[in-house]
Write a protein that holds these residues in place. Structure first.
Motif, PDB file in Angstrom:
ATOM      1  N   HIS A   1       0.803  -1.209   0.000  1.00 34.36           N
ATOM      2  CA  HIS A   1       0.000   0.000   0.000  1.00 34.36           C
ATOM      3  C   HIS A   1       0.847   1.275   0.000  1.00 34.36           C
ATOM      4  CE1 HIS A   1      -3.671  -2.279   0.455  1.00 34.36           C
ATOM      5  NE2 HIS A   1      -3.095  -2.973   1.400  1.00 34.36           N
ATOM      6  N   ASN A   2       2.125   1.166   0.311  1.00 35.09           N
ATOM      7  CA  ASN A   2       3.013   2.313   0.338  1.00 35.09           C
ATOM      8  C   ASN A   2       3.739   2.416  -1.001  1.00 35.09           C
ATOM      9  OD1 ASN A   2       5.640   3.752   0.713  1.00 35.09           O
ATOM     10  ND2 ASN A   2       4.851   4.011   2.793  1.00 35.09           N
ATOM     11  N   LYS A   3       3.488   3.500  -1.752  1.00 31.90           N
ATOM     12  CA  LYS A   3       4.063   3.623  -3.085  1.00 31.90           C
ATOM     13  C   LYS A   3       5.587   3.677  -3.057  1.00 31.90           C
ATOM     14  CE  LYS A   3       0.482   5.603  -6.026  1.00 31.90           C
ATOM     15  NZ  LYS A   3       0.157   6.717  -6.951  1.00 31.90           N
ATOM     16  N   GLN A   4       6.138   4.349  -2.049  1.00 31.14           N
ATOM     17  CA  GLN A   4       7.596   4.457  -1.986  1.00 31.14           C
ATOM     18  C   GLN A   4       8.240   3.085  -1.801  1.00 31.14           C
ATOM     19  OE1 GLN A   4       8.362   7.391   1.106  1.00 31.14           O
ATOM     20  NE2 GLN A   4       8.662   8.981  -0.437  1.00 31.14           N
ATOM     21  N   LEU A   5       7.667   2.284  -0.915  1.00 28.16           N
ATOM     22  CA  LEU A   5       8.204   0.938  -0.694  1.00 28.16           C
ATOM     23  C   LEU A   5       8.065   0.083  -1.941  1.00 28.16           C
ATOM     24  CD1 LEU A   5       6.922   0.135   2.920  1.00 28.16           C
ATOM     25  CD2 LEU A   5       9.245   0.747   2.211  1.00 28.16           C
ATOM     26  N   LEU A   6       6.912   0.196  -2.611  1.00 25.56           N
ATOM     27  CA  LEU A   6       6.690  -0.590  -3.817  1.00 25.56           C
ATOM     28  C   LEU A   6       7.650  -0.170  -4.921  1.00 25.56           C
ATOM     29  CD1 LEU A   6       5.094  -2.701  -5.342  1.00 25.56           C
ATOM     30  CD2 LEU A   6       3.377  -0.966  -5.877  1.00 25.56           C
ATOM     31  N   ARG A  59      12.169  -1.285  -8.423  1.00 31.10           N
ATOM     32  CA  ARG A  59      13.453  -0.864  -8.996  1.00 31.10           C
ATOM     33  C   ARG A  59      14.523  -1.916  -8.717  1.00 31.10           C
ATOM     34  NH1 ARG A  59      12.031   4.454  -6.819  1.00 31.10           N
ATOM     35  NH2 ARG A  59      11.345   5.795  -8.536  1.00 31.10           N
ATOM     36  N   ARG A  60      14.507  -2.461  -7.515  1.00 30.35           N
ATOM     37  CA  ARG A  60      15.492  -3.496  -7.177  1.00 30.35           C
ATOM     38  C   ARG A  60      15.344  -4.696  -8.088  1.00 30.35           C
ATOM     39  NH1 ARG A  60      15.933  -8.118  -4.981  1.00 30.35           N
ATOM     40  NH2 ARG A  60      13.678  -8.296  -4.616  1.00 30.35           N
ATOM     41  N   ARG A  61      14.106  -5.104  -8.317  1.00 31.47           N
ATOM     42  CA  ARG A  61      13.853  -6.259  -9.183  1.00 31.47           C
ATOM     43  C   ARG A  61      14.278  -5.985 -10.625  1.00 31.47           C
ATOM     44  NH1 ARG A  61       8.993 -10.151  -8.102  1.00 31.47           N
ATOM     45  NH2 ARG A  61       9.295 -10.571  -5.893  1.00 31.47           N
ATOM     46  N   GLY A  70       4.340   4.338 -12.011  1.00 39.24           N
ATOM     47  CA  GLY A  70       5.498   4.864 -12.716  1.00 39.24           C
ATOM     48  C   GLY A  70       6.535   5.404 -11.758  1.00 39.24           C
ATOM     49  N   GLN A  71       7.404   6.257 -12.281  1.00 37.89           N
ATOM     50  CA  GLN A  71       8.500   6.798 -11.479  1.00 37.89           C
ATOM     51  C   GLN A  71       8.026   7.837 -10.481  1.00 37.89           C
ATOM     52  OE1 GLN A  71      11.487   5.678 -11.528  1.00 37.89           O
ATOM     53  NE2 GLN A  71      11.820   4.687 -13.508  1.00 37.89           N
ATOM     54  N   GLY A  72       6.815   8.363 -10.679  1.00 34.45           N
ATOM     55  CA  GLY A  72       6.295   9.339  -9.739  1.00 34.45           C
ATOM     56  C   GLY A  72       6.259  10.762 -10.268  1.00 34.45           C
TER      57      GLY A  72
END
Length: 203
Positions: A7-12, A17-19, A137-139
């Motif tokens: 639910h947290n966009k920053q965490l997602l 990005r890591r993946r 997206g990137q935000g």
């Protein structure tokens, strides 16, 4: 490969990005060619196709864009305005001018411009895509602003095709009122159409 609901966009975004960055160079090359094979049915003479120049770990769309030009399609690349967030799309081949955006310092093509509404197909980069067809997206909000007209006219052109690695598919992304559902998705494993039952392979 789907991530659980986050639910947290920053965490997602951080996890996606890591993946994406974990995809090896060899896998990236194979994925770009696979995307060309899967999406080639969408390319055709006279079609107006919007693409993008891959940045960072984004899936490379260059083989597909080259094939589109070879088949006689008109290719357009996004340009970020100096003010506001609604993208323009510049036709490739109409000039030989590549410029640096003064604010974001990215390379853009400088040619005759049109809006997304004038394209037939728009290939869209993303960080994540869920099972209902919504992207994260990137935000920056550029594609959200560019595609806002689709909230009032869901069937309007262009066909919106997300481009991603399979590892970017998630169960559900956090949604906002301005989010627009994509029409199709192409990954290294296939071309998919959004239906009332979710993603279905485009046969």
């Amino acid at each position: 490969m789907n991530l659980p609901v986050v639910h947290n966009k920053q965490l997602l975004r951080r996890e996606l990005r890591r993946r994406r960055m974990a995809v090896s160079r060899a896998e990236r090359g194979r994925a770009a060619l696979a995307v060309l094979r899967h999406a080639s049915r969408l390319l055709g003479r006279g079609k107006r196709i919007g693409g993008y120049l891959a940045a960072g770990s984004e899936l490379d769309l260059e083989p597909l864009m080259s094939a589109a030009l070879f088949r006689g399609a008109a290719l357009f690349l996004p340009r970020i305005p100096l003010r506001a967030r609604r993208l323009w799309f510049s036709r490739v081949g109409a000039s030989d001018r590549w410029v640096q955006h003064p604010r974001y310092h990215i390379t853009e093509y400088a040619g005759p411009e049109c809006r997304a509404e004038q394209l037939d197909i728009l290939f869209i980069p993303l960080l994540g895509i869920d099972e209902a067809g919504f992207r994260i997206g990137q935000g920056g909000g550029f594609y959200d602003a560019t595609l806002a007209f689709r909230r009032l006219r869901p069937a309007a052109r262009p066909l919106l095709v997300g481009v991603a690695y399979d590892c970017q598919r998630v169960a559900c992304v956090p949604r906002e009122a301005w989010d627009v559902r994509l029409d199709a998705l192409v990954t290294e494993s296939g071309l998919y159409r959004m239906t009332a039952q979710g993603w279905r392979r485009w046969c």
